[in-house]
Design an enzyme around this catalytic site. Structure first.
Site, PDB file in Angstrom:
ATOM      1  N   GLU A 232       0.898  -1.177   0.000  1.00  0.00           N
ATOM      2  CA  GLU A 232       0.000   0.000   0.000  1.00  0.00           C
ATOM      3  C   GLU A 232       0.921   1.207   0.000  1.00  0.00           C
ATOM      4  O   GLU A 232       1.566   1.491   1.010  1.00  0.00           O
ATOM      5  CB  GLU A 232      -0.862   0.018   1.266  1.00  0.00           C
ATOM      6  CG  GLU A 232      -1.731  -1.201   1.463  1.00  0.00           C
ATOM      7  CD  GLU A 232      -3.122  -1.050   0.883  1.00  0.00           C
ATOM      8  OE1 GLU A 232      -3.385  -0.044   0.198  1.00  0.00           O
ATOM      9  OE2 GLU A 232      -3.938  -1.949   1.116  1.00  0.00           O
TER      10      GLU A 232
ATOM     11  N   CYS B  90      -2.201   9.167   2.638  1.00  0.00           N
ATOM     12  CA  CYS B  90      -1.916   8.628   1.295  1.00  0.00           C
ATOM     13  C   CYS B  90      -3.007   9.036   0.318  1.00  0.00           C
ATOM     14  O   CYS B  90      -2.760   9.172  -0.875  1.00  0.00           O
ATOM     15  CB  CYS B  90      -1.798   7.112   1.363  1.00  0.00           C
ATOM     16  SG  CYS B  90      -3.192   6.344   2.195  1.00  0.00           S
TER      17      CYS B  90
HETATM   18  P1  NAD Z   1       8.563   4.785   4.561  1.00  0.00           P
HETATM   19  O1  NAD Z   1       8.546   4.004   3.312  1.00  0.00           O
HETATM   20  O2  NAD Z   1       9.711   5.675   4.817  1.00  0.00           O
HETATM   21  O3  NAD Z   1       8.469   3.820   5.833  1.00  0.00           O
HETATM   22  C1  NAD Z   1       7.407   2.921   6.025  1.00  0.00           C
HETATM   23  C2  NAD Z   1       7.871   1.774   6.916  1.00  0.00           C
HETATM   24  O4  NAD Z   1       8.798   0.972   6.185  1.00  0.00           O
HETATM   25  C3  NAD Z   1       8.601   2.217   8.169  1.00  0.00           C
HETATM   26  O5  NAD Z   1       8.260   1.338   9.219  1.00  0.00           O
HETATM   27  C4  NAD Z   1      10.075   2.062   7.785  1.00  0.00           C
HETATM   28  O6  NAD Z   1      10.934   1.869   8.879  1.00  0.00           O
HETATM   29  C5  NAD Z   1      10.018   0.829   6.911  1.00  0.00           C
HETATM   30  N1  NAD Z   1      11.063   0.707   5.882  1.00  0.00           N
HETATM   31  C6  NAD Z   1      11.730   1.685   5.235  1.00  0.00           C
HETATM   32  N2  NAD Z   1      12.563   1.146   4.314  1.00  0.00           N
HETATM   33  C7  NAD Z   1      12.395  -0.196   4.367  1.00  0.00           C
HETATM   34  C8  NAD Z   1      12.972  -1.308   3.664  1.00  0.00           C
HETATM   35  N3  NAD Z   1      13.871  -1.125   2.708  1.00  0.00           N
HETATM   36  N4  NAD Z   1      12.557  -2.544   3.983  1.00  0.00           N
HETATM   37  C9  NAD Z   1      11.620  -2.750   4.938  1.00  0.00           C
HETATM   38  N5  NAD Z   1      11.064  -1.744   5.653  1.00  0.00           N
HETATM   39  C10 NAD Z   1      11.435  -0.486   5.367  1.00  0.00           C
HETATM   40  O7  NAD Z   1       7.188   5.594   4.578  1.00  0.00           O
HETATM   41  P2  NAD Z   1       6.700   6.664   5.639  1.00  0.00           P
HETATM   42  O8  NAD Z   1       7.408   7.949   5.398  1.00  0.00           O
HETATM   43  O9  NAD Z   1       6.724   6.083   7.006  1.00  0.00           O
HETATM   44  O10 NAD Z   1       5.150   6.802   5.222  1.00  0.00           O
HETATM   45  C11 NAD Z   1       4.681   7.694   4.278  1.00  0.00           C
HETATM   46  C12 NAD Z   1       4.299   6.977   2.992  1.00  0.00           C
HETATM   47  O11 NAD Z   1       3.350   5.952   3.255  1.00  0.00           O
HETATM   48  C13 NAD Z   1       3.628   7.906   1.996  1.00  0.00           C
HETATM   49  O12 NAD Z   1       4.152   7.697   0.717  1.00  0.00           O
HETATM   50  C14 NAD Z   1       2.174   7.488   2.059  1.00  0.00           C
HETATM   51  O13 NAD Z   1       1.447   7.775   0.883  1.00  0.00           O
HETATM   52  C15 NAD Z   1       2.292   6.023   2.296  1.00  0.00           C
HETATM   53  N6  NAD Z   1       1.047   5.488   2.844  1.00  0.00           N
HETATM   54  C16 NAD Z   1       0.252   4.719   2.052  1.00  0.00           C
HETATM   55  C17 NAD Z   1      -0.964   4.242   2.526  1.00  0.00           C
HETATM   56  C18 NAD Z   1      -1.895   3.422   1.670  1.00  0.00           C
HETATM   57  O14 NAD Z   1      -2.871   2.894   2.189  1.00  0.00           O
HETATM   58  N7  NAD Z   1      -1.658   3.292   0.380  1.00  0.00           N
HETATM   59  C19 NAD Z   1      -1.351   4.559   3.830  1.00  0.00           C
HETATM   60  C20 NAD Z   1      -0.519   5.351   4.599  1.00  0.00           C
HETATM   61  C21 NAD Z   1       0.685   5.805   4.104  1.00  0.00           C
END
Ligand code: NAD
Length: 516
Positions: free
Chosen positions: A237, A271
């Protein structure tokens, strides 16, 4: 030791107050956590669905008992107003538990499959849903309670174990989830691992059976690649750049206040925030006047919180500055104080600037004026993302026709995106918004796998198609082919039928047990 000890948030974006320290999970601990999760999962999957529902119902009671505390903590960690945390996270999560507990038995029921009794005599078949096993749930910070629970609740009810990694920005809310499940589930069935990217990477690399990831496109791409290497299924997502289309016949008062909410709730860190508006030229001036008037009533802190992180603030500032440098007209907002960025509406004509093409994830709302529905659709579709979209109009039929042409996972008419909080409706996207599905029975396509089951009550020693094939089987196969072939003539069909009737008895006789 991993680098996670330094990755956690330290002060509240809301008021700068210090946040309690968090112990990061050591990378070496992950293997044991996963082993325990596998062991606990096999016990849990054997428990009746009623027992699983009972555990989750108790969890909901605990969640609500600590609702006020959770609202305050989420507000401190993310910066959002407490009322938003209570409504969109605590209460919405209780509803998620209720809905899944109500429907899970029906949604997990075996599905009988009707078999043709001539081709498959005395056989019965059905499809059963099997839990994946250990599900790694990796989540972002913007809805640190509601988002994880939308996956954790159905994952557990479906018989999986869960290893949950909250965001390093909201680890304390994540830790409370561990406390809420304490004693309700077999030991090891639900575990929280704390850390940043490094811990997330290690979790994805561990022997898990499904990765349910919500986050940015960049991280999602890495997760998808790592999963693909090992053929581990993953549900992603990711980001969004939602468009709202305001038609010439829209109720402009409702559109203005609905779009203001859709763009600025959670300070735009959603998002499915409205990050683009396409308004018809005939109503553009009036709509913009009403929108600006609505936005001017929003109060910093009470209605619109700060950006949660400095990095997010920097992105918003960059998108804003580039848009202004590119000729965008600021209609309201555009100022900041610390991490607080005022809700900002801009009139934009250049579709190539970052504020129109990239996810801002902040309180920026570019408005573009269009001459027709078709223009609105084609400009809305000109995006790498496709999470949700909305159409504001009094003509529902026209909206449905437009919806059919929009490339998004969710469409809302005269509202925006709130359907994510409705547990019975699927939440999903297209393009770079990812492949995941949360909510509704469709989520079970990720959280379980279908298993075909067949029982054969045929007492014959052999089936028609089993070996040895004998001389009669080949003419039977050729005749069946001729009978099914669309271009076959009536004469050829009659001939095939004759061959079939002659050879089938021979074949059946050949299948009988040898006379003793
Ligand atoms: P992010 O990708 O930086 O981090 C998300 C999670 O992934 C965190 O727990 C982080 O520690 C972990 N992570 C980061 N790199 C990783 C890797 N290589 N392998 C495994 N885990 C890893 O995102 P964020 O800044 O926390 O969140 C914002 C983003 O989330 C925005 O782009 C938003 O649109 C998206 N989002 C999407 C939805 C949806 O339903 N589509 C909902 C909420 C947020």
């Amino acid at each position: 030791m991993n680098d996670s000890a330094n990755v956690f948030s330290e002060t509240s974006p809301r008021n700068g107050s210090p946040l309690p320290p968090v112990r990061g999970t050591e990378l070496v601990e992950i293997a044991t956590i996963i082993t325990l999760a596998h062991q606990a999962q096999s016990l849990w999957a054997e428990r009746s669905i009623e027992a699983r529902i009972e555990a989750l119902t108790s969890f909901k009671g605990r969640l609500l008992d600590r609702g006020t505390e959770l609202g305050k903590l989420i507000s401190l960690e993310t910066g959002k107003p407490e009322v938003e945390a209570l409504l969109a996270e605590v209460l919405a999560s209780a509803e998620v538990v209720d809905a899944w507990c109500k429907h899970i038995s029906g949604w997990l029921e075996d599905e009988m499959v009707a078999l043709d009794a001539t081709s498959y005599p005395k056989k019965e078949a059905w499809i059963t849903r099997v839990p994946r096993g250990v599900v790694a749930v990796i989540m972002p910070w913007n809805y640190p309670l509601a988002l994880p629970l939308r996956t954790i609740v159905p994952a557990l009810l479906a018989g999986n174990s869960v290893v949950f990694k909250p965001s390093e920005v909201t680890p304390r809310t994540g830790a409370i989830l561990g406390e809420l499940f304490q004693g309700l589930l077999p030991d090891g069935l639900f575990a929280v691992v704390q850390g940043g990217r490094e811990v997330g990477t290690a979790l994805v690399a561990a022997p898990v059976d499904l990765v349910a990831f919500t986050g940015s496109v960049a991280s999602g791409r890495k997760v998808a690649a790592a999963c693909a290497e090992r053929f581990v299924p993953c549900s992603l997502e990711l980001g969004g750049k939602d468009a709202a289309i305001v038609r010439h016949d829209a109720d402009l008062d409702r559109a203005a206040s609905g779009i203001a909410w859709g763009a600025f709730t959670n300070a735009g860190q959603n998002c499915a925030s409205i990050e683009r508006v396409y308004v018809h030229e005939s109503v553009a001036a009036l709509f913009l006047k009403k929108l600006v008037a609505t936005v001017q009533t929003l109060r910093a802190r009470d209605d619109v919180g700060p950006l949660t992180t400095q990095a997010q603030f920097n992105t918003v500032q960059r998108h804003f500055s580039e848009a202004v440098a590119g000729g965008a007209e600021v209609l309201v907002g555009g100022t900041s104080d610390g991490l607080y960025f005022t809700p900002t509406v801009l009139r934009v004509t250049d579709d190539s600037c970052a504020i129109v093409t990239e996810e801002s994830f902040g309180p920026l709302l570019p408005v573009m004026i269009v001459a027709s529905d078709d223009e609105a659709i084609s400009r809305a579709n000109a995006s790498r993302f496709g999470l949700t979209g909305s159409i504001w109009t009094k003509d529902e039929r026209a909206a449905e026709r437009m919806a059919a042409k929009l490339r998004t996972g969710v469409i809302t008419i005269n509202n925006h995106s709130f359907s994510g909080a409705i547990p019975l409706l699927p939440w999903t996207g297209v393009g770079e918004s990812g492949t995941g599905i949360t909510n509704s029975h469709h989520a079970l396509d990720h959280l379980t796998r279908p298993r075909a089951m067949l029982v054969d009550r045929n007492k014959a020693p052999r089936e028609l198609w089993w070996m040895p094939y004998g001389a009669a089987l080949e003419p039977i196969a050729r005749s069946l082919l001729e009978l099914k072939r669309p271009g076959s003539s009536l004469g050829a069909k009659l001939q095939a039928l004759f061959v079939l009737l002659t050879h089938l008895p021979k074949r059946w006789r050949g299948l009988l047990p040898p006379k003793s």
